[in-house]
Design a protein around this motif. Structure first.
Motif: not given
Length: 338
Positions: A10-28
């Motif tokens: 799971i990946t999520k970015s917000f406009r104006g931020n250079a780095q994703p808020a969440v990047q390649e997150a995986s778990f169960s």
């Protein structure tokens, strides 16, 4: 045991931020498992929780709940159609509704009368059902919010900083009550918290997120005893970082410090001092006591060894003298985790 929740890349970015808020997150998460996402402010833990709830849409990745895809590149199931409940940090009780009406506000809750009555009895809020939220305590508000979330009998319960608004004594009591209830009902639960003490006390699994990336997933014992970085070690309390070159290679696990040097993480409570070394004891170092501090019900000794300084907790108030020469040894269960 079947997996209730599966998170993949799971990946999520917000406009104006250079780095994703969440990047390649995986778990169960498995059925009945209680997991806590731990991280500093801005690390992405709440964003991750909101994506699972459907309040944020990931750019990529997949979320599966109860074997059904609720989020991927082509699918987005809205929050109200996901079989999960979210308890907000502020509890989000409706101020104009009495406790009873707050509880029965959720979808299909009227069909779960027996479940709700059982929850009300377990959480001991039956005497406050006719009161408004402002007329009850913070701990009672927490319980009402929890009952409302569980009233729809969700597959997954999400909780965002559920204990942060409570004072310490009340937090400890509510923490015990929540864990007891969730275990009794076998509710799969994912909690966001910045409090590592809470995470260690209530979790079956801890998920550590740093700068949007998951850095370690494991049981409380694993992340406490075998952290994957100095940052994670420090996150869960005081630790000694001992240069790896000074140790017997019996110790298998090491991490890198800010200088990219190999070190091991040893908690002060994982060590003890002796005057004479027993045959079956593993020596860390010999040194001189520099300082003695009383911390709670134990003493902490600061000991100067040849190549490093180490802190050791004494579980009892045994006499110790500044300037005394002692041997520092590992407790017998230390190597069990490495």
């Amino acid at each position: 045991m079947s997996e209730v929740l599966q998170i993949s890349n799971i990946t999520k970015s917000f406009r104006g931020n250079a780095q994703p808020a969440v990047q390649e997150a995986s778990f169960s998460l498995k059925k009945g498992e209680i997991a806590t996402i731990v991280g500093s402010s801005g690390s992405g833990k709440t964003t991750l929780l909101r994506m699972i709830a459907g309040l944020e849409i990931p750019e990529k990745g997949q979320i599966i709940l109860d074997g059904k895809v609720i989020n991927d590149t082509n699918i987005f199931i809205p929050p109200e159609k996901r079989n999960c409940s979210l308890v907000f940090q502020s509890y989000a009780l409706f101020p104009h509704l009495i406790v009873r009406d707050n509880i029965y506000f959720g979808k299909n809750s009227s069909q779960n009368y027996d479940l709700i009555q059982n929850l009300i009895e377990i959480t001991k809020i039956d005497q406050i059902q006719d009161r408004f939220p402002h007329q009850i305590s913070g701990g009672q508000q927490q319980r009402v919010a929890l009952v409302r979330a569980l009233a729809i009998n969700p597959s997954l319960l999400l909780m965002d900083e559920p204990l942060s608004n409570l004072d310490r004594e009340l937090r400890l009591n509510v923490r015990t009550e929540i864990v007891s209830l969730l275990k009794k009902l076998k509710i799969t639960t994912l909690i966001v918290s910045h409090d590592t003490e809470d995470a260690l006390a209530i979790s079956d699994k801890i998920i550590i997120i740093e700068e949007g990336m998951i850095s370690q997933v494991g049981s409380p014992l694993e992340v406490f005893n075998v952290p994957k970085s100095c940052h994670i070690a420090s996150l869960f309390g005081q630790s000694n970082f001992i240069p790896f070159e000074n140790l017997d290679k019996k110790y298998k696990h090491f991490i890198l410090n800010e200088k990219n040097e190999k070190v091991i993480s040893v908690r002060p409570g994982q060590l003890k001092i002796v005057n004479e070394l027993a045959v079956d004891e593993d020596l860390l170092c010999e040194g001189t006591i520099l300082k003695i501090c009383l911390i709670g019900l134990h003493k902490q000794l600061t000991i100067k060894c040849k190549q490093f300084v180490v802190n050791v907790n004494l579980s009892n108030l045994t006499d110790a003298i500044i300037g005394e020469k002692v041997k520092v040894v590992f407790k017998k269960n230390f190597f069990r985790y490495n």
